[in-house]
Design a protein around this motif. Structure first.
Motif, short mmCIF file in Angstrom:
data_model
loop_
_atom_site.label_atom_id
_atom_site.label_comp_id
_atom_site.label_asym_id
_atom_site.label_seq_id
_atom_site.Cartn_x
_atom_site.Cartn_y
_atom_site.Cartn_z
N THR A 61 30.22 57.93 56.14
CA THR A 61 31.02 59.20 56.07
C THR A 61 32.01 59.39 57.05
O THR A 61 31.91 59.19 58.46
CB THR A 61 30.21 60.75 55.87
N ARG A 62 33.44 59.71 56.55
CA ARG A 62 34.35 59.77 57.50
C ARG A 62 35.00 59.01 58.40
O ARG A 62 35.37 59.20 59.42
CB ARG A 62 34.23 61.48 58.20
N LYS A 72 26.43 55.27 63.24
CA LYS A 72 27.89 55.52 63.55
C LYS A 72 28.30 55.36 64.78
O LYS A 72 29.20 54.97 65.10
CB LYS A 72 28.14 56.89 62.72
N VAL A 122 24.90 56.88 53.64
CA VAL A 122 25.92 57.96 53.66
C VAL A 122 26.28 58.42 54.88
O VAL A 122 27.62 58.58 55.15
CB VAL A 122 25.30 58.98 52.85
N VAL A 123 25.43 58.87 55.88
CA VAL A 123 25.65 59.46 57.15
C VAL A 123 26.68 58.42 57.85
O VAL A 123 27.53 58.60 58.55
CB VAL A 123 24.60 59.97 57.80
#
Length: 184
Positions: free
Chosen positions: A53-54, A124, A49-50
């Motif tokens: 995300t975005r 990320k 998820v991290v």
């Protein structure tokens, strides 16, 4: 930009590992076995998820990056990391305390959740590093668009990114420390 993302990865990871290790001591309400399995599932889910995300916002800002101008204020990697960690230290300590406290209900799970968040940030930052290499440009967020605590790299205040050459600054693509060859 990857430096700001990566700044929280190491503290979250290490606080999570310590909390999981200490959290393995109490039996908890659910027992250690269920706690470890729940923690492993939470680790994988949090990391995914991290990390994901975005991504559209990061991608849109990266595509629209303009060349850094003479009057753009950009700061060193070490200063960015220090500012982010100082600005978020109480949140990190609170997250660690919650992960430790949750060990009395579900052992190990809270610590692995925290470590999963750190791993997601690291993933990320790696993705951003690959984007920077593909664009052949380091991406920077202007300091005045980040708040004093280190800020959010794609928050509402960030209107765009600035790009410099790969060799600029003390950060390598992905936010890692630039390794310099020793002169002989």
């Amino acid at each position: 930009m990857a430096v700001v993302v990566r700044a929280g990865a190491a503290p979250l990871w290490w606080f999570g590992v310590v909390a999981a290790g200490v959290g393995a001591v109490p039996e908890g309400w659910t027992g250690r076995r269920i706690g470890v399995f729940a923690g492993a599932a939470l680790f994988v889910v949090a990391a995914a998820v991290v990390a994901l995300t975005r991504r559209r916002r990061y991608d849109a800002l990266a595509r629209g990056a303009s060349r850094a101008g003479k009057y753009d204020v950009l700061q060193d990697r070490a200063v960015t990391v220090r500012n982010w960690r100082r600005g978020h230290r109480w949140w990190l300590v609170l997250a660690w305390a919650l992960a430790l406290g949750s060990a009395f209900a579900v052992p190990v799970a809270g610590g692995l959740l925290l470590a999963g968040c750190g791993t997601g940030l690291r993933l990320k930052a790696g993705w951003l590093g690959r984007r920077e290499r593909a664009l052949d440009s380091l991406l920077w967020v202007r300091v005045d668009w980040l708040d004093g605590r280190g800020g959010r790299p794609v928050g509402k205040a960030v209107k765009g990114l600035r790009g410099t050459g790969i060799a600029a600054g003390d950060a390598a693509p992905g936010g890692t420390r630039r390794r310099t060859a020793a002169l002989v």
